[in-house]
Structure formats: C-alpha cells, structure tokens
Design an enzyme around this catalytic site. Structure first.
Site, mmCIF file in Angstrom:
data_model
loop_
_atom_site.group_PDB
_atom_site.id
_atom_site.type_symbol
_atom_site.label_atom_id
_atom_site.label_comp_id
_atom_site.label_asym_id
_atom_site.label_seq_id
_atom_site.Cartn_x
_atom_site.Cartn_y
_atom_site.Cartn_z
ATOM 1 N N ARG A 39 -10.540 -11.044 1.234
ATOM 2 C CA ARG A 39 -11.384 -12.054 0.583
ATOM 3 C C ARG A 39 -10.735 -13.429 0.661
ATOM 4 N NH1 ARG A 39 -11.353 -8.743 -4.943
ATOM 5 N NH2 ARG A 39 -11.156 -7.091 -3.390
ATOM 6 N N LYS A 82 0.837 -1.203 0.000
ATOM 7 C CA LYS A 82 0.000 0.000 0.000
ATOM 8 C C LYS A 82 0.871 1.252 0.000
ATOM 9 C CE LYS A 82 -4.107 -1.647 2.452
ATOM 10 N NZ LYS A 82 -5.004 -1.499 1.285
HETATM 11 N N1 BES Z 1 -8.244 -3.467 3.752
HETATM 12 C C1 BES Z 1 -8.348 -3.099 2.393
HETATM 13 C C2 BES Z 1 -9.609 -2.316 2.064
HETATM 14 C C3 BES Z 1 -9.744 -0.979 2.724
HETATM 15 C C4 BES Z 1 -9.311 0.163 2.077
HETATM 16 C C5 BES Z 1 -10.352 -0.862 3.936
HETATM 17 C C6 BES Z 1 -9.460 1.389 2.658
HETATM 18 C C7 BES Z 1 -10.503 0.365 4.530
HETATM 19 C C8 BES Z 1 -10.063 1.496 3.895
HETATM 20 C C9 BES Z 1 -8.342 -4.341 1.492
HETATM 21 O O1 BES Z 1 -7.617 -5.416 1.968
HETATM 22 C C10 BES Z 1 -7.724 -3.928 0.193
HETATM 23 O O2 BES Z 1 -6.612 -3.532 0.220
HETATM 24 N N2 BES Z 1 -8.486 -4.003 -0.886
HETATM 25 C C11 BES Z 1 -8.010 -3.643 -2.166
HETATM 26 C C12 BES Z 1 -8.515 -4.665 -3.149
HETATM 27 C C13 BES Z 1 -7.887 -4.592 -4.500
HETATM 28 C C14 BES Z 1 -6.419 -4.928 -4.419
HETATM 29 C C15 BES Z 1 -8.601 -5.555 -5.413
HETATM 30 C C16 BES Z 1 -8.539 -2.251 -2.518
HETATM 31 O O3 BES Z 1 -9.662 -1.919 -2.127
HETATM 32 O O4 BES Z 1 -7.804 -1.499 -3.123
HETATM 33 ZN ZN ZN Z 2 -5.558 -5.287 1.501
#
Ligand code: BES
Ligand code: ZN
Ligand code: ZN
Length: 502
Positions: free
Chosen positions: A354, A280
């Site tokens: 997921r 991230k």
């Molecule tokens: N934990 C994150 C989602 C999230 C983002 C929660 C911001 C709270 C605030 C999740 O694990 C994630 O990173 N999702 C990705 C999915 C993508 C890689 C398909 C996303 O939302 O960017």
């Molecule tokens: Zn994530």
C-alpha cells in the site's frame, strides 16, 4: 506449442491424437464426431449407450483407432448441455482436452473447433477460446535445471476445419487467443522467476524489450526522479534494499491520448517481500517472489493492448521495489510524506504494498484518466475472506464496477465486491500522521482498511482496486490455471479494455 489452422477433414489428420466432441445427451453423434464414429464402426455410439462416454462438460474418453484412421488415438471431449454452452465452457473443454492429450503422450494433436457449428458460438470467439485455453493449460513455469529440459508436452496443435469459408474467421480468433494467452504467460513468467534474478532492474529490462517488440512507449523513472517528485513513501520501502527501485511507465497510443479514452493500470511490483523489520515467518516466504504479480499483470496487459491495437490510451504504472532489511530500511513508527503531500505512519513494514501504491496512485493523477485500476497482492486477509475463488473488488464507482464485473463474468476471472464503508477510515487514524499503514494489533477488516489506505492517496478519478493476493498463485490446479503463477487479472482486464467502447 505450435498452433496452425488447416482446411480439411479431421478423419484424414496425420496426428498422434485427434480431438472431437460431444454434447451431453446426444446418443447419435453428428458432424465430425459422427464421421469418426462411423469410421470406428460405431464405437462412440456404443460407449454412449454403455454410459462410458456421456458428453459431460470436460469429460474425456480415449479411443484407439486400430488402423481405421491415420491417427492412432481419438479423444472425445464432453461439451456439457447444449443450451448452456458458451465461451467459458469452450475454454474448459479445450483445457481438459489438451491436458488429456498430454497425458496420453501425444506430441502432434489435431482438433476440431469446439462449439462453433451446432454449439452456436461465433467462430471467432470459439477459435479464441480454443487457442487461449490450450496455451494457458499447457503453461510450464520457467525452471533452472541442469541437463536436458523435460519435453513432455504437446508440441503442435492443428485446428482442422472442414468449411473453407470459416478459415479466415478462425485465423482471426486464433490470433486473439494467442495474444491474450501469450501476454498472460509473459506475466506468469515474470511472477514465477526467482527474485535473485527478477530484481526491479531486471523487470525493467524485460519491460524495455517487450516495449521495443510491441511498439509501446516506455519510460523508466530512477530514484532521483522519484525523489524530485516527492515519492518518499515509495522510497521508504525501496531504501531497505541494495537493489535500486524502478518506476516503469508504459503507454499504448500515447500520441492519441487527447482523442481516446485513457485507462491507467497500476500494479504492485514488490519483487520480494521479506516483510522488512516486521519480518514474515519463514514458512512459505519463498512464495513472496510473486508479490510483483500486480505489476507483472500490468506489463502483460499493456503487451496485449498494443498487439490487439485497442482503440484506447492505456497507461501502465508499475513501481518496482524489493522489501528488505538493511541499515537504511524503514522502521515501525517512521513517518513519511508522499507525493500528494499527505503523511503516513509505518505500523508494519510488511504493509509495504500500500505504501508503494500510495505514490503510484498519486502519480496516476497526472493523467486525465477515465479510470484508474490497481492490482495488488495486497493482503493475506483477502485469502481468509474469499479463498481461491475470487479476487476482491473495491470501488465506489458504480459504472467502473459494472464494467469489471461484466468482464469477470465473461472470462471466469471472478471478482467479489468488498465494502469500503467510511467508518473504516477511523481504523487507520494515526496519532502522528494523516494515516497509518496497518491497524495492528487490532486485526479487524484487514482488507477494507487496506483499500481505505489506498483511497486516501487517490486523486479525483474513477478508481477501482483489485486485491489479487489469493489468486496470484494457484494452489489447486483448475482448467487453464496449472499450479503456480496464475496471471489472474490479465484476461479479465484485457476483456474489459476490449469492451470499453461498447
Ligand atoms: N505481500 C503481502 C500480502 C500477501 C500475503 C500476498 C500472502 C500473498 C500471500 C503484503 O505485503 C503483506 O504482507 N500484507 C500484510 C498486511 C498487514 C501487515 C497489515 C498482511 O496481509 O499480513
Ligand atoms: Zn508485506
Ligand atoms: Zn507484499
């Protein structure tokens, strides 16, 4: 904050501040507010005439009693129009009032119950609303500071009721409000605790303590057992961290599983989400300590189910992992086979929620469940779609959808139905496995494709998925939700469980 219920006259309350209320449009207040008005030589009536006190929902007006009452301050809080008053509004009123009392510097506060008499609310519901909202509004996140803590809040709230016969009803409602609020606060504390403390093992220890206190049945699965079950998709996330994963299984009324409806609640428990090798960006990454909000909610809801002694068999499943990077960590392109025997390809290691849910939802198939509901801070895309106004609801079960929407309406924890069109399945087709965990680089329909991925691993039970990513951490405070960990979903699901048997 101490809360007690007392029979008596609010005029005589020994407090730093007393709270009375006013419906919109009332020009001559009656009841307790009328009595206070009289004692203050018609000050409230005069303020109404001047337009300085209108009874608008949540409006607060502070008055000084100048020796005419034992309490030095009176706070008049607006109830809004009488014909639309309900439990949700009673919560807004209580939250606004307690925060105004705090702002006025009051430590000992006395209040009447909002909306029970002429307001037409059932006294039990009115007392629950008052206590629940006061506690949730007063919540402060745990902080590690050196020196003395900042003791700036209201210390005691005394609910004063004139009619003795109403006291037992108010006690009952207050007790329910306390259980619901303290369960949500239990969840908020878990989500807000930094991840160097709140590791999977630490969360499991908190769950063990809580189960001991409430009489819940608890079992914690370790790595070996998960491996034996074939939970390799979950373990693919866990293996990137030095913190061992835990799979917490809580059960309320386990011994009556056969005779009672079974509801299984599943919660995403990522104690910290770095994104893994699909790292991230660093701005805002600190907040990823709340990526365990789904799991924290499930633990809080199970706590409430036990303390309210709900006539249901409720199961809580929380896979707890840390999404990190080490020499064993999963990599994009990896393929894993999970508990159902189905395979998945990793496109993004940041779509880890997921993955752990895939094996948890498979495990949920072991119960003869009347419903399986998962909660997860799953996608950033849900925030793009809905902002901080609602959590996303994904389900193809109309009966379950109706139950969830009714609870959302009753509690104000809003849900918004999102599509699960069959065509979204095509978006997650993989060349190397049954499905892939992300559509990247194509970013369309990020929320629906995440739900479709989960659906691929569900078994034959009525299922709903709640994406709470946008609601788990409050940015702009609103009544009952101070900035920070929100435990959004706890009040909602406790309500749904309470209403389950009609
Ligand atoms: N934990 C994150 C989602 C999230 C983002 C929660 C911001 C709270 C605030 C999740 O694990 C994630 O990173 N999702 C990705 C999915 C993508 C890689 C398909 C996303 O939302 O960017
Ligand atoms: Zn994530
Ligand atoms: Zn995550």
């Amino acid at each position: 904050m101490e809360i007690d219920i007392r029979q008596g006259d609010i005029l005589e309350a020994q407090a730093d501040l007393i709270i009375v209320n006013l419906f919109d449009g009332v020009t001559e207040p009656g009841g307790a507010t009328g009595a206070v008005d009289k004692a203050l030589d018609g000050q409230i009536t005069q303020l109404i005439a001047l337009g300085d006190c209108s009874g608008k929902l949540g409006e607060t007006t502070l008055l000084y009693t100048l020796g005419k009452l034992p309490a030095p301050r009176v706070l008049v809080v607006g109830l809004g129009p009488k014909d639309v008053f309900d439990g949700k509004k009673a919560r807004v009123v209580a939250a606004r009032a307690i925060s105004a009392a705090k702002k006025a510097g009051a430590k000992r506060v006395a209040t009447i119950v909002h909306g029970a008499g002429v307001g037409g609310l059932d006294p039990i519901e009115a007392a629950q609303a008052l206590v629940e909202a006061s506690l949730l509004e007063s919540y402060e996140m745990p902080a590690q500071r050196s020196g003395n803590g900042d003791e700036s809040g209201v210390e005691s709230l005394t609910v004063v009721e004139f009619h003795a016969e109403a006291i037992p009803l108010l006690e009952t409602g207050a007790q329910m409000g306390r259980i619901v609020a303290e369960s949500a606060i239990f969840s908020r504390d878990l989500a807000a605790t930094p991840s160097n403390i709140a590791t999977p093992g630490w969360v499991a220890a908190r769950a063990l303590e809580m189960a001991e206190e409430t009489g819940l049945d608890i079992r914690i699965m370790e790595w070996g057992e998960m491996e034996e079950l074939g939970m390799n998709i979950l373990l693919a996330v866990a293996k990137g961290s030095d913190e061992p994963p835990k799979f917490i299984i809580l059960e309320h009324n386990k011994e009556r599983a056969e005779e009672l409806p079974t509801i299984v609640l599943v919660g995403k428990g990522v104690t910290f989400d770095t994104g893994g090798y699909s790292l991230k960006r660093s701005d805002g990454m600190w907040k990823m300590k709340y990526d365990m909000s789904g799991a924290a909610n499930v633990l809080g809801i199970l706590r409430a189910a036990a303390l309210l002694n709900l006539p249901l068999h409720v199961v809580g499943l929380t896979p707890m992992v840390e999404n990190m990077i080490n020499g064993h960590a999963q990599k994009p392109g990896d393929v894993y086979k999970g508990m159902t025997g189905k395979t998945m390809e990793v496109i993004s290691t940041d779509a880890e929620g997921r993955m752990i849910l895939a094996d948890a939802l498979a495990y949920a198939g072991r119960y003869d469940a009347d419903a399986v509901i998962d909660q997860a801070t799953l996608t950033g895309a849900i925030s793009v779609a809905l902002g901080q106004q609602a959590a996303g609801l994904f389900t193809e079960d109309e009966a379950l959808k109706a139950r969830l929407l009714a609870a959302a309406e009753a509690t104000g924890e809003r849900l918004w139905p999102m599509p699960m069109f069959d065509e979204y399945k095509d978006y997650i087709k993989s060349d190397f496995a049954d499905v892939k965990n992300s559509t990247a680089p194509d970013r369309g329909a990020g929320v629906s494709t995440s739900a479709k991925f989960l659906q691929h691993f569900t078994e034959d039970y009525p299922w709903a998925h709640l994406d709470i990513a946008s609601m788990g951490w409050t940015k702009k405070p609103r009544p009952m939700y101070p900035a920070g960990a929100a435990a959004f979903g706890v009040r909602l699901l406790v309500q749904m469980l309470r209403d389950w048997n009609g």
